[in-house]
Design an enzyme around this catalytic site. Structure first.
Site, PDB file in Angstrom:
ATOM      1  CD  GLN A   1     135.330  50.901  27.265  1.00 34.84           C
ATOM      2  OE1 GLN A   1     134.123  51.014  27.072  1.00 34.84           O
ATOM      3  NE2 GLN A   1     135.836  50.507  28.418  1.00 34.84           N
TER       4      GLN A   1
ATOM      5  CG  LEU B   1     131.353  40.459  41.056  1.00 38.33           C
ATOM      6  CD1 LEU B   1     130.836  39.505  42.123  1.00 38.33           C
ATOM      7  CD2 LEU B   1     132.271  39.708  40.102  1.00 38.33           C
ATOM      8  CE  LYS B   2     130.414  46.711  34.013  1.00 41.10           C
ATOM      9  NZ  LYS B   2     131.789  46.240  34.179  1.00 41.10           N
TER      10      LYS B   2
ATOM     11  CG  ASP C   1     139.472  43.556  32.630  1.00 44.43           C
ATOM     12  OD1 ASP C   1     138.820  43.149  33.605  1.00 44.43           O
ATOM     13  OD2 ASP C   1     139.306  44.685  32.129  1.00 44.43           O
TER      14      ASP C   1
ATOM     15  CG  ASP D   1     119.261  37.882  39.207  1.00 48.13           C
ATOM     16  OD1 ASP D   1     118.015  37.694  39.200  1.00 48.13           O
ATOM     17  OD2 ASP D   1     120.084  37.052  38.794  1.00 48.13           O
ATOM     18  CB  ILE D   2     114.770  39.174  41.216  1.00 46.74           C
ATOM     19  CG1 ILE D   2     115.348  37.860  41.749  1.00 46.74           C
ATOM     20  CG2 ILE D   2     114.182  38.989  39.830  1.00 46.74           C
ATOM     21  CD1 ILE D   2     114.293  36.797  42.019  1.00 46.74           C
TER      22      ILE D   2
ATOM     23  CB  THR E   1     132.237  53.402  28.792  1.00 46.53           C
ATOM     24  OG1 THR E   1     132.812  52.202  29.304  1.00 46.53           O
ATOM     25  CG2 THR E   1     132.073  54.380  29.921  1.00 46.53           C
TER      26      THR E   1
ATOM     27  NE  ARG F   1     140.610  46.970  26.685  1.00 44.27           N
ATOM     28  CZ  ARG F   1     139.473  46.924  25.999  1.00 44.27           C
ATOM     29  NH1 ARG F   1     139.349  46.063  25.006  1.00 44.27           N
ATOM     30  NH2 ARG F   1     138.468  47.723  26.301  1.00 44.27           N
TER      31      ARG F   1
HETATM   32  O1  C5P Z   1     140.660  48.246  29.036  1.00 44.71           O
HETATM   33  P1  C5P Z   1     139.719  49.332  29.448  1.00 44.71           P
HETATM   34  O2  C5P Z   1     140.401  50.512  30.101  1.00 44.71           O
HETATM   35  O3  C5P Z   1     138.773  49.741  28.339  1.00 44.71           O
HETATM   36  O4  C5P Z   1     138.851  48.631  30.603  1.00 44.71           O
HETATM   37  C1  C5P Z   1     137.793  49.232  31.223  1.00 44.71           C
HETATM   38  C2  C5P Z   1     137.301  48.364  32.333  1.00 44.71           C
HETATM   39  O5  C5P Z   1     136.191  49.016  32.944  1.00 44.71           O
HETATM   40  C3  C5P Z   1     136.815  46.978  31.935  1.00 44.71           C
HETATM   41  O6  C5P Z   1     137.203  46.094  32.984  1.00 44.71           O
HETATM   42  C4  C5P Z   1     135.312  47.086  31.878  1.00 44.71           C
HETATM   43  O7  C5P Z   1     134.671  45.899  32.248  1.00 44.71           O
HETATM   44  C5  C5P Z   1     135.032  48.187  32.908  1.00 44.71           C
HETATM   45  N1  C5P Z   1     133.831  48.993  32.715  1.00 44.71           N
HETATM   46  C6  C5P Z   1     133.565  49.735  31.582  1.00 44.71           C
HETATM   47  N2  C5P Z   1     132.401  50.453  31.464  1.00 44.71           N
HETATM   48  C7  C5P Z   1     131.531  50.481  32.453  1.00 44.71           C
HETATM   49  C8  C5P Z   1     131.800  49.766  33.635  1.00 44.71           C
HETATM   50  C9  C5P Z   1     132.970  49.046  33.737  1.00 44.71           C
HETATM   51  O8  C5P Z   1     134.385  49.740  30.684  1.00 44.71           O
HETATM   52  N3  C5P Z   1     130.443  51.221  32.360  1.00 44.71           N
END
Ligand code: C5P
Length: 224
Positions: free
Chosen positions: A183, A62-63, A11, A66-67, A116, A204
């Protein structure tokens, strides 16, 4: 023993930082894949960099939401990338999921259940009546119906998801220390593997500070 599998979340919007993360996370003790999300993909040279990677397991987060026709067209636009996994929000609905799965060929489609970063209170605010656990399980059934390849859920829902979905489970919200960042539904790496996760997503906790030291620390925790 089979090797543990971790997706490191890249990220950043800097190619130099992405290169450093890849360099400093090389290890033979576990399987490491790389997750690129919105920040990196939308950055100036993000997509180009991803297309230049060789011999890596790439997870494009990319989550998509959309339609059906737009979801299908988005998949077509990604065809020239060598990615292993792609995410779609299960809230896109059955028809969009089905079309995406059909279009994706050998790319694994992972359904995002409930982020999350959300808890029961956040869900009520959005307008959902179900509690997180109940909603995630419901979403997992939809993923199964759409024949998706994987589910993204927090460590807390793994056991319940496994009762209705028998393919891969990918778990974000993993924290090595007690730092939560943004989170809310977090879990420690060992606990998430013990609950039955196939892949952990860690951002992170690995990429902030000394990356090599963080990986060493993670390997020690996993070996304990
Ligand atoms: O830094 P951290 O470990 O919290 O990053 C978690 C990664 O997982 C981020 O890139 C976030 O976009 C992704 N993610 C998430 N929860 C989800 C799906 C993806 O935290 N349900």
């Amino acid at each position: 023993m089979t090797k543990k599998k971790i997706f490191v979340a890249i990220d950043t919007n800097k190619i130099s930082k992405a290169k450093k993360i890849i360099r400093d996370t090389q290890t033979k003790k576990i399987i490491v894949g790389y997750k690129f999300g919105l920040q990196f993909f939308y950055s100036n040279n993000g997509r180009k960099f991803i297309s230049s990677l060789k011999n890596q397991t790439i997870f494009l987060d990319l989550k998509i939401n959309d339609i059906p026709n737009t979801v299908k067209s988005a998949m077509k636009s990604l065809k020239n990338l060598k990615i292993a996994y792609l995410t779609v929000h299960l809230s896109s609905g059955f028809n969009a999921l089905k079309l995406l799965k059909r279009e994706s060929k050998n790319i694994k489609i992972a359904g995002v259940t409930t982020l999350t970063s959300l808890n029961d209170k956040d869900l009520r605010e959005i307008g959902y009546n179900k509690k997180v656990n109940e909603l995630v399980r419901h979403q997992a059934k939809l993923a199964k119906k759409a024949k998706l390849d994987a589910i993204i859920c927090s460590g807390h829902e793994i056991k319940s998801v496994k009762r209705v979905f028998n393919k891969e489970i990918i778990t974000p919200g993993i924290k090595i220390t007690n730092t939560k960042n943004d989170q809310k539904r977090i879990m420690k790496p060992k606990d998430a593997f013990a609950a039955g996760s196939d892949w952990l997503v860690i951002g992170r906790s690995i990429t902030n500070g000394n990356i090599k030291k963080n990986i060493k620390n993670l390997l020690e925790i996993l070996e304990d």
